[in-house]
Write an enzyme that holds these catalytic residues in place. Structure first.
Site, PDB file in Angstrom:
ATOM      1  N   LYS A   1       0.881  -1.172   0.000  1.00 18.80           N
ATOM      2  CA  LYS A   1       0.000   0.000   0.000  1.00 18.80           C
ATOM      3  C   LYS A   1       0.915   1.218   0.000  1.00 18.80           C
ATOM      4  O   LYS A   1       1.466   1.605   1.028  1.00 18.80           O
ATOM      5  CB  LYS A   1      -0.865  -0.078   1.232  1.00 18.80           C
ATOM      6  CG  LYS A   1      -1.924   0.902   1.587  1.00 18.80           C
ATOM      7  CD  LYS A   1      -2.271   2.053   0.769  1.00 18.80           C
ATOM      8  CE  LYS A   1      -2.510   3.238   1.674  1.00 18.80           C
ATOM      9  NZ  LYS A   1      -1.791   4.440   1.225  1.00 18.80           N
TER      10      LYS A   1
ATOM     11  N   GLY B   1       6.439   4.879   8.197  1.00 20.80           N
ATOM     12  CA  GLY B   1       5.757   6.164   8.093  1.00 20.80           C
ATOM     13  C   GLY B   1       5.927   6.936   9.385  1.00 20.80           C
ATOM     14  O   GLY B   1       6.875   6.718  10.146  1.00 20.80           O
ATOM     15  N   SER B   2       4.978   7.824   9.660  1.00 18.69           N
ATOM     16  CA  SER B   2       5.137   8.709  10.817  1.00 18.69           C
ATOM     17  C   SER B   2       4.805   7.984  12.123  1.00 18.69           C
ATOM     18  O   SER B   2       4.043   7.016  12.142  1.00 18.69           O
ATOM     19  CB  SER B   2       4.216   9.922  10.651  1.00 18.69           C
ATOM     20  OG  SER B   2       2.875   9.497  10.655  1.00 18.69           O
TER      21      SER B   2
ATOM     22  N   THR C   1       1.001   7.882  12.834  1.00 15.41           N
ATOM     23  CA  THR C   1       0.253   6.832  12.140  1.00 15.41           C
ATOM     24  C   THR C   1       0.625   5.459  12.694  1.00 15.41           C
ATOM     25  O   THR C   1      -0.233   4.583  12.835  1.00 15.41           O
ATOM     26  CB  THR C   1       0.532   6.876  10.619  1.00 15.41           C
ATOM     27  OG1 THR C   1       0.321   8.198  10.141  1.00 15.41           O
ATOM     28  CG2 THR C   1      -0.370   5.927   9.861  1.00 15.41           C
ATOM     29  N   GLY C   2       1.889   5.275  13.041  1.00 12.12           N
ATOM     30  CA  GLY C   2       2.331   3.995  13.592  1.00 12.12           C
ATOM     31  C   GLY C   2       1.559   3.629  14.852  1.00 12.12           C
ATOM     32  O   GLY C   2       1.091   2.500  15.012  1.00 12.12           O
TER      33      GLY C   2
ATOM     34  N   GLU D   1       8.623   1.207  11.265  1.00 11.10           N
ATOM     35  CA  GLU D   1       9.793   2.051  10.966  1.00 11.10           C
ATOM     36  C   GLU D   1       9.282   3.485  10.933  1.00 11.10           C
ATOM     37  O   GLU D   1       8.584   3.872   9.987  1.00 11.10           O
ATOM     38  CB  GLU D   1      10.384   1.681   9.598  1.00 11.10           C
ATOM     39  CG  GLU D   1      11.136   0.386   9.575  1.00 11.10           C
ATOM     40  CD  GLU D   1      12.507   0.476  10.235  1.00 11.10           C
ATOM     41  OE1 GLU D   1      13.004   1.594  10.478  1.00 11.10           O
ATOM     42  OE2 GLU D   1      13.074  -0.582  10.519  1.00 11.10           O
TER      43      GLU D   1
ATOM     44  N   CYS E   1      14.048   9.602   6.731  1.00  8.36           N
ATOM     45  CA  CYS E   1      13.890   9.361   8.165  1.00  8.36           C
ATOM     46  C   CYS E   1      15.199   9.430   8.928  1.00  8.36           C
ATOM     47  O   CYS E   1      15.246   9.828  10.076  1.00  8.36           O
ATOM     48  CB  CYS E   1      13.253   7.999   8.373  1.00  8.36           C
ATOM     49  SG  CYS E   1      14.195   6.692   7.558  1.00  8.36           S
TER      50      CYS E   1
ATOM     51  N   GLU F   1       9.945  16.267  14.667  1.00 12.80           N
ATOM     52  CA  GLU F   1      10.360  15.925  13.305  1.00 12.80           C
ATOM     53  C   GLU F   1       9.626  16.822  12.310  1.00 12.80           C
ATOM     54  O   GLU F   1       8.397  16.915  12.339  1.00 12.80           O
ATOM     55  CB  GLU F   1      10.030  14.459  12.992  1.00 12.80           C
ATOM     56  CG  GLU F   1      10.564  14.047  11.626  1.00 12.80           C
ATOM     57  CD  GLU F   1      10.101  12.675  11.156  1.00 12.80           C
ATOM     58  OE1 GLU F   1       8.893  12.372  11.287  1.00 12.80           O
ATOM     59  OE2 GLU F   1      10.929  11.910  10.657  1.00 12.80           O
TER      60      GLU F   1
END
Ligand code: NAD
Length: 489
Positions: free
Chosen positions: A176, A228-229, A232-233, A251, A286, A387
């Site tokens: 995705k 991702g961020s 969201t994780g 990650e 990242c 970040e």
């Protein structure tokens, strides 16, 4: 290359298709504002179709010999290599990063796929001593269907290389991609169909909140790998747990320190401070060392040298070979970058390079901001703690080792870290004391397949790019065999 607005279809169960409700998302070139293509916006039903196809394919795929998995990965690597120019250019148009960096992403993706191919015959269990009349051994078996949800910043690299480890362990995979950069992932899935049975690799395009969430909450997916961020994780972990127990690896983001001691090779450290910030991807990487922490004795000259090197970075059209920094991926990222530049000013940081949007000539059509450096940043400020994922470097001085480590470890993240020094003992002390998953000594930015990459603290769970990643796509089964003739006791 698309000459008119083309639909890049999803690839589900070996077939190319649109969303079941016909909805699409626009792929916009951030350097020009032009509509490049459209991608389907997958519904939960579409995701369910992809999972069904992946499950069906998994029953055969998991029984293949590891040599079959290896040969498939090598063939996909060859296809990515052969189509590398088109794939790199797609990313340039879709994502805004310069062509020479995107060519490097293609090279690294091919290298990773070949590395994972080399591991298929090493995913081994072990025998466990129990008793003289019993055999106890472990098997490593695939989960079945793996969902890989990936971000916008290295679209082709993540889409191509991240199918490697799950396939090497005998799983089927649904990719995705980010809704902002889906095109090269679609191409990767199309290429993969040339060598894989239908359903072994599928690609669903769409929004995180719909397509992504439908994957995360699907009861037949027991293994999710997310890049991702951090925000969201955390959401994904919580949502997945509402359905059943899934193995989730993450990650996530970073606010990574580069610490420069006065005994270091100063020129090398200055070059690393600029390279480590990954201005070449507009800071959208990242592992970027976005906090530069410099000993007070060398601070003033060091900061001036970094500023003049950053000022010399060439902004330009991402498709030009000599462009060194390109466009920000989309408007919301651009807004975040400009918001943080404002925050930095308000927090009293001293602007020493960049700090403004590029609006003259062709730049006016796209999302360009000059590589930016703020000095004298308060380590507790938002600029130092949060970040940005954009081209904004925060520089701050330190007095001694403990002060440097206090600053370096003061953030919620712990992805990468770098130290520059010529003192071997100090370098190893830093490596021991820093709260980060990946540490460079007198180096920066480099990833090498076979070395575990991943974060501490809020930067993630699990490791990638090494054998442990492949093993993480297996479940351990213990087998206890009684071979005594009188049977079990
Ligand atoms: P993001 O979290 O916004 O999106 C990443 C992916 O998650 C996209 O495919 C998106 O559609 C999907 N998604 C969003 N909401 C979802 C939901 N509710 N359920 C399921 N899926 C959902 O991240 P981004 O802006 O694309 O990428 C930037 C972030 O990625 C940065 O924080 C960066 O540090 C991080 N990153 C980490 C690594 C690493 O290896 N640690 C590598 C690259 C990027």
């Amino acid at each position: 290359m698309p000459t008119q607005v083309e639909l890049f279809p999803m690839v589900i169960g070996g077939r190319e298709r649109s969303a079941s409700d016909g909805e699409t998302l626009d792929a916009i070139n951030p350097a020009t504002g032009e509509l490049l293509a459209r991608v389907p916006s997958a519904t939960a039903d579409d995701v369910n179709d992809a999972v069904t196809a992946a499950l069906t394919a998994a029953s055969e795929w998991k029984r293949q010999d590891p040599q079959v998995w290896r040969d498939a990965l090598l063939a996909i690597a060859d296809l990515i290599h052969e189509n590398g120019d088109e794939l790199a250019l797609l990313d340039v148009q879709d994502n805004g990063s310069p062509i020479r960096e995107m060519r490097n992403d293609v090279r690294f993706a091919v290298e990773c796929l070949r590395y994972y191919a080399s591991l298929t015959m090493q995913v081994a269990g072990r025998t466990v001593p129990t008793s003289s009349s019993r055999l106890n051994y472990t098997l490593r078996q695939p989960f079945g269907v793996v969902a890989r949800i990936i971000p916008f910043n290295h679209p082709l690299l993540f889409a191509a290389s991240r199918i490697g480890a799950p396939l090497a362990a005998g799983n089927t995979v649904i990719i995705k991609p980010s809704e902002h950069t889906s095109l090269s992932a679609v191409r990767v899935a199309q290429l993969a169909q040339k060598v894989l049975p239908p359903g072994v690799v599928s690609c669903v395009t769409g929004l995180g909140a719909t397509a992504g969430d439908a994957l995360v909450t699907h009861p037949d997916i027991r293994r999710i790998s997310f890049t991702g961020s951090a925000e969201t994780g955390r959401r994904i972990v919580a949502r997945a747990a509402q359905v059943n127990l899934k193995t989730v690896t993450l990650e996530l983001g970073g606010k990574n320190p580069l610490v420069v001691f006065p005994d270091s090779d100063i020129d090398a450290a200055i070059a690393a401070a600029v390279r480590g910030m990954n201005f070449t991807w507009q800071g959208q990487s990242c592992g970027s060392t976005s906090r530069l922490i410099v000993h007070r004795d060398i601070y003033t000259d060091f900061v001036d040298a970094v500023a003049s090197k950053v000022d010399a970075i060439r902004s330009g059209s991402p498709s030009d070979d000599d462009t060194e920094t390109g466009a920000i991926v989309n408007q919301s990222q651009m807004d975040k970058v400009t918001e943080f530049i404002g925050i930095a000013h308000n927090e009293g940081a001293r602007l020493i390079a960049g700090g403004s949007r590029l609006t003259d000539g062709d730049f006016n059509r796209g999302l360009f901001v000059r590589p930016t450096v703020f000095a004298d940043v308060d380590p507790n400020s938002r600029l130092a703690q949060e970040e940005i994922f954009g081209p904004v470097l925060a520089v701050m001085p330190f007095n001694d080792y403990d002060h440097a480590m206090g600053i370096a470890n003061s953030v919620q993240y712990g992805l990468t870290a770098s130290v520059f020094t010529s003192d071997l003992g100090l370098a190893h002390r830093f490596a021991r004391d820093i709260e980060a998953g990946y540490v460079w000594v007198n180096d920066v930015s480099r990833h090498v397949p076979a070395t575990p990459f991943g974060g501490w603290k809020d930067s993630g769970l699990g490791r990638e790019e090494d054998m442990s990643e492949v093993e993480s796509f297996t479940q351990i089964k213990n087998v206890h065999v009684n071979f005594e003739t009188e049977g079990p006791r």
